[in-house]
Motif scaffolding. Structure first.
Motif, short mmCIF file in Angstrom:
data_model
loop_
_atom_site.label_atom_id
_atom_site.label_comp_id
_atom_site.label_asym_id
_atom_site.label_seq_id
_atom_site.Cartn_x
_atom_site.Cartn_y
_atom_site.Cartn_z
N CYS A 112 -4.83 -14.70 2.19
CA CYS A 112 -6.08 -15.12 1.91
C CYS A 112 -6.71 -16.03 2.80
CB CYS A 112 -5.86 -16.00 0.36
SG CYS A 112 -7.56 -16.33 -0.31
N ASP A 114 -10.33 -16.55 3.09
CA ASP A 114 -11.56 -17.27 3.03
C ASP A 114 -11.72 -17.87 1.35
OD1 ASP A 114 -12.00 -14.68 1.98
OD2 ASP A 114 -13.79 -14.36 2.88
N THR A 115 -12.67 -18.51 1.20
CA THR A 115 -12.68 -18.83 -0.20
C THR A 115 -13.48 -17.90 -1.06
OG1 THR A 115 -14.71 -20.28 0.36
CG2 THR A 115 -12.57 -21.30 0.71
N HIS A 116 -13.06 -17.92 -2.42
CA HIS A 116 -13.66 -16.93 -3.17
C HIS A 116 -13.03 -17.53 -4.52
CE1 HIS A 116 -10.66 -14.54 -1.09
NE2 HIS A 116 -10.19 -14.62 -1.99
N ALA A 117 -13.29 -16.66 -5.47
CA ALA A 117 -12.88 -16.92 -6.95
C ALA A 117 -11.35 -16.71 -7.00
CB ALA A 117 -13.53 -16.24 -8.19
N GLN A 119 -9.45 -15.32 -8.96
CA GLN A 119 -8.98 -14.08 -9.26
C GLN A 119 -8.73 -13.24 -8.04
OE1 GLN A 119 -11.92 -13.46 -12.29
NE2 GLN A 119 -13.20 -12.39 -11.06
N ALA A 120 -9.46 -13.58 -7.14
CA ALA A 120 -9.53 -12.40 -6.08
C ALA A 120 -8.47 -13.08 -4.78
CB ALA A 120 -10.91 -12.29 -5.45
N CYS A 121 -7.55 -14.32 -5.28
CA CYS A 121 -7.08 -14.98 -4.22
C CYS A 121 -5.67 -14.08 -3.91
CB CYS A 121 -6.58 -16.47 -4.60
SG CYS A 121 -5.87 -17.14 -3.22
#
Length: 145
Positions: A112, A114-117, A119-121
């Protein structure tokens, strides 16, 4: 000196000093008429020695053995060399284990970038997969069997 002064001088907690006394690593001090323990320079020196050995992550059993050599200075010190060699082996094994842990965490971190929700980590995905007994980025499939 009182136990609090000994603790301040050595950086060892008072409860730990009492524990060392109970374990026979540190001689119990004489008591003053008011009941306070009265520590001497020899207590300070011995406790400093124990603290240094513990800072080297030596088990108390080995500290006890080293203290025995100090208390019997004419004894052959071959066992001292053996104790230090054994501790060095344990440290090297831990270093190897820590390097493997570092590699595993680095592999996991690459999942991972970059930052995101959540659920997508990729990190969370890998950790959940490992929890289900599946291969993950930080452990090979062979390690899971």
């Amino acid at each position: 000196m009182r136990i609090s002064e000994l603790a301040n001088a050595t950086g060892v907690e008072t409860e730990t000093i009492r524990y060392y006394e109970k374990q026979g690593l540190l001689a119990e001090p004489l008591r003053q008429p008011n009941g306070y323990r009265s520590y001497t320079a020899s207590h300070l020196e011995r406790l400093s020695f124990i603290r240094h050995c513990r800072a080297l992550d030596m088990p108390l059993a080995e500290v006890r053995a080293l203290l025995d050599f100090i208390d019997h200075p004419v004894a052959d010190c071959a066992e001292v060399n053996h104790l230090i060699d054994a501790q060095l082996s344990r440290v090297r094994a831990r270093l190897k284990s820590m390097k493997a842990l570092e590699k595993q965490l680095s592999q996991l971190r690459k999942q991972c970038t970059d930052t995101h929700a959540g659920q997508a980590c990729g990190i969370l995905h890998e950790l959940v997969a490992a929890a289900h007994g599946e291969a993950c980025a930080c452990h090979s499939a062979i390690e899971h069997q």
